[in-house]
Design a protein around this motif. Structure first.
Motif, short mmCIF file in Angstrom:
data_model
loop_
_atom_site.label_atom_id
_atom_site.label_comp_id
_atom_site.label_asym_id
_atom_site.label_seq_id
_atom_site.Cartn_x
_atom_site.Cartn_y
_atom_site.Cartn_z
N PRO A 1 14.04 -96.89 -11.91
CA PRO A 1 13.72 -98.22 -12.44
C PRO A 1 14.83 -98.79 -13.31
O PRO A 1 15.02 -100.01 -13.36
N MET A 2 15.59 -97.92 -13.97
CA MET A 2 16.71 -98.39 -14.79
C MET A 2 17.78 -99.02 -13.91
O MET A 2 18.37 -100.06 -14.25
N LEU A 3 18.05 -98.38 -12.77
CA LEU A 3 19.10 -98.85 -11.88
C LEU A 3 18.73 -100.19 -11.24
O LEU A 3 19.61 -101.02 -10.98
N ILE A 4 17.44 -100.40 -11.00
CA ILE A 4 17.02 -101.66 -10.37
C ILE A 4 16.89 -102.78 -11.42
O ILE A 4 17.39 -103.89 -11.23
N ALA A 5 16.24 -102.49 -12.53
CA ALA A 5 16.03 -103.52 -13.55
C ALA A 5 17.32 -103.91 -14.26
O ALA A 5 17.48 -105.05 -14.71
N GLY A 6 18.28 -102.97 -14.34
CA GLY A 6 19.53 -103.24 -15.05
C GLY A 6 20.74 -103.31 -14.15
O GLY A 6 21.24 -104.39 -13.82
N ASN A 7 21.22 -102.15 -13.68
CA ASN A 7 22.49 -102.06 -12.95
C ASN A 7 22.57 -102.98 -11.74
O ASN A 7 23.60 -103.60 -11.48
N SER A 8 21.47 -103.07 -10.98
CA SER A 8 21.50 -103.82 -9.73
C SER A 8 21.36 -105.33 -9.94
O SER A 8 21.51 -106.10 -8.99
N ARG A 9 21.10 -105.76 -11.16
CA ARG A 9 20.88 -107.19 -11.42
C ARG A 9 21.98 -107.79 -12.29
O ARG A 9 21.79 -108.83 -12.91
N CYS A 10 23.15 -107.15 -12.28
CA CYS A 10 24.27 -107.67 -13.08
C CYS A 10 25.03 -108.79 -12.38
O CYS A 10 25.81 -109.50 -13.02
N LEU A 11 24.83 -108.94 -11.07
CA LEU A 11 25.50 -110.00 -10.33
C LEU A 11 24.62 -111.25 -10.32
O LEU A 11 23.43 -111.18 -10.02
N VAL A 12 25.23 -112.39 -10.63
CA VAL A 12 24.53 -113.67 -10.58
C VAL A 12 25.41 -114.64 -9.82
O VAL A 12 26.47 -115.05 -10.31
N ASN A 13 24.99 -114.98 -8.60
CA ASN A 13 25.78 -115.85 -7.73
C ASN A 13 27.19 -115.30 -7.57
O ASN A 13 27.38 -114.11 -7.39
#
Length: 386
Positions: free
Chosen positions: A241-253
């Motif tokens: 859950p850490m990798l999905i909620a944090g690491n994987s959501r660092c890209l924005v457009n």
């Protein structure tokens, strides 16, 4: 104390466990690229790690030498083709998952499998043979998440366990690959081996690392980052859950990647919903609530994660292959008939990034100016962990 011979695949993140185990008196050999090996031999290893007793980080310096380690005070350095797994008691896998598919590394992994030596994976995405040990998981349905799935076919699942690679370590200077700073000194929480003899080795290195003290000139100090054996096979799933909620959501457009902290805290309620949904999936797979970490605890730790994840930086740089923990979790959810819309969005975003990194159906690395994943990590091979 019995001195163990330990082979570590990965001379970037692997420097952290290599230093700890060398200080504990074990003979450690690091496997890396030729240019890394030459640079580390020239400059040595310098690990900056927080301690329990001092405010300033401890600075630990070790010399390193090319060839297999012969003196515990000096880690050895070898290329994949020069490593012989049969000469070691324990093997640690500390590389990004796509790197195992590189030809030279894949050949070494065949030898590792044949050796039957116990392996500890310090990987965000668990090796497929380890997933075969989880009773409620159909590992065969998850192969598509791996760049290197063929590498794992020869492995006996019983020889592999997984550590949740929670410590955050960065290389601040791309010209000095032996310099590593530990910026989040949490512990390596390790699931049990199947074989009691292998588990005994794990418990030994945990005790040996715990006993290490550094003379600062003003007294003895304990470097942080412990090796903590756990009884549950599901401990590594706490990282998902850490990798999905944090690491994987660092890209924005197409903007510069944002920090893990901002990915989590810019919309805390959305982050909580994503986090809790992945934790629920882990429990469905067999994890006990005590194996997992609450969102509030993670969110507090994420306040200190002020850099974008290595995943986000690699994708932003045009990497053509990255660790797909997101896809692994999505495939697991599908196998159980569970739909997590927020996870699907993450998977779709990463799929789109990887598709855009290809030209005419070929990996972008084959075209001028577009890096392969290994080159995308070369300038800064930090692990952003939580």
């Amino acid at each position: 104390m019995t001195t163990l011979r330990i082979l570590i695949l990965g001379s970037s993140y692997g420097i952290l466990p290599a230093t700890k185990l060398s200080l504990a008196g074990h003979k450690v050999t690091l496997v890396g690229r030729p240019e890394e090996i030459s640079a580390i031999e020239s400059s040595g290893i310098e690990l900056h790690v927080p301690s329990r007793e001092t405010e300033a980080p401890l600075i630990i310096k070790l010399r390193a030498q090319q060839g297999a380690c012969v003196d515990a005070s000096q880690p050895g350095l070898v290329t994949p083709s020069a490593a012989d797994p049969n000469q070691y008691d324990l093997i640690i896998l500390a590389m990004q998952e796509p790197q195992f598919s590189a030809k030279e590394v894949a050949e070494l992994m065949k030898l590792v499998a044949r050796s039957g030596r116990p392996c500890i994976a310090l990987m965000n995405i668990p090796p497929l043979p380890f997933l075969e040990r989880l009773p409620n998981v159909d590992a065969s349905s998850l192969r598509r998440a791996y760049s290197s799935s063929d590498v794992w076919k020869a492995f006996d699942p019983g020889i592999i366990t997984v550590a949740s690679p929670d410590p955050q370590a960065i290389r601040p200077d791309p010209n000095n690959p032996g310099l590593v700073h530990v910026t989040l000194p949490s512990n390596f929480k390790i699931a049990p081996f199947a074989d009691p003899a292998h588990q005994k080795l794990l418990c030994q290195i945990a005790d040996d690392v715990d006993a290490v003290r550094i003379d600062t000139g003003y007294g003895l100090a304990t470097p942080r980052v412990r090796i903590v054996p756990h009884r549950s096979l599901f401990v590594p799933l706490a990282k998902w859950p850490m990798l999905i909620a944090g690491n994987s959501r660092c890209l924005v457009n197409d903007d510069e990647p944002r920090s893990i902290r901002d990915a989590v805290w810019s919309n805390l309620e959305e982050s909580r919903q994503i986090y809790d949904s992945i934790n629920s999936l882990a429990r469905n797979a067999g994890a006990d609530p005590d194996d997992l970490v609450s969102f509030d605890r993670y969110a507090a730790a994420a306040q200190s994660l002020i850099r974008p994840s290595s995943l986000a930086r690699a994708l932003h740089a045009g990497a053509t292959a990255v660790e797909r923990v997101d896809l692994l979790i999505e495939l697991l959810a599908q196998s159980k008939g569970i739909s997590i819309p927020a996870l699907k969005s993450v998977v779709s975003a990463i799929d789109a990034r990887l598709a855009s990194a290809s030209v005419d159906g070929k990996p972008a690395a084959l075209h001028p100016g577009r890096p392969h994943f290994a080159d995308a990590f070369k300038q800064d091979t930090s692990r952003q962990q939580s």
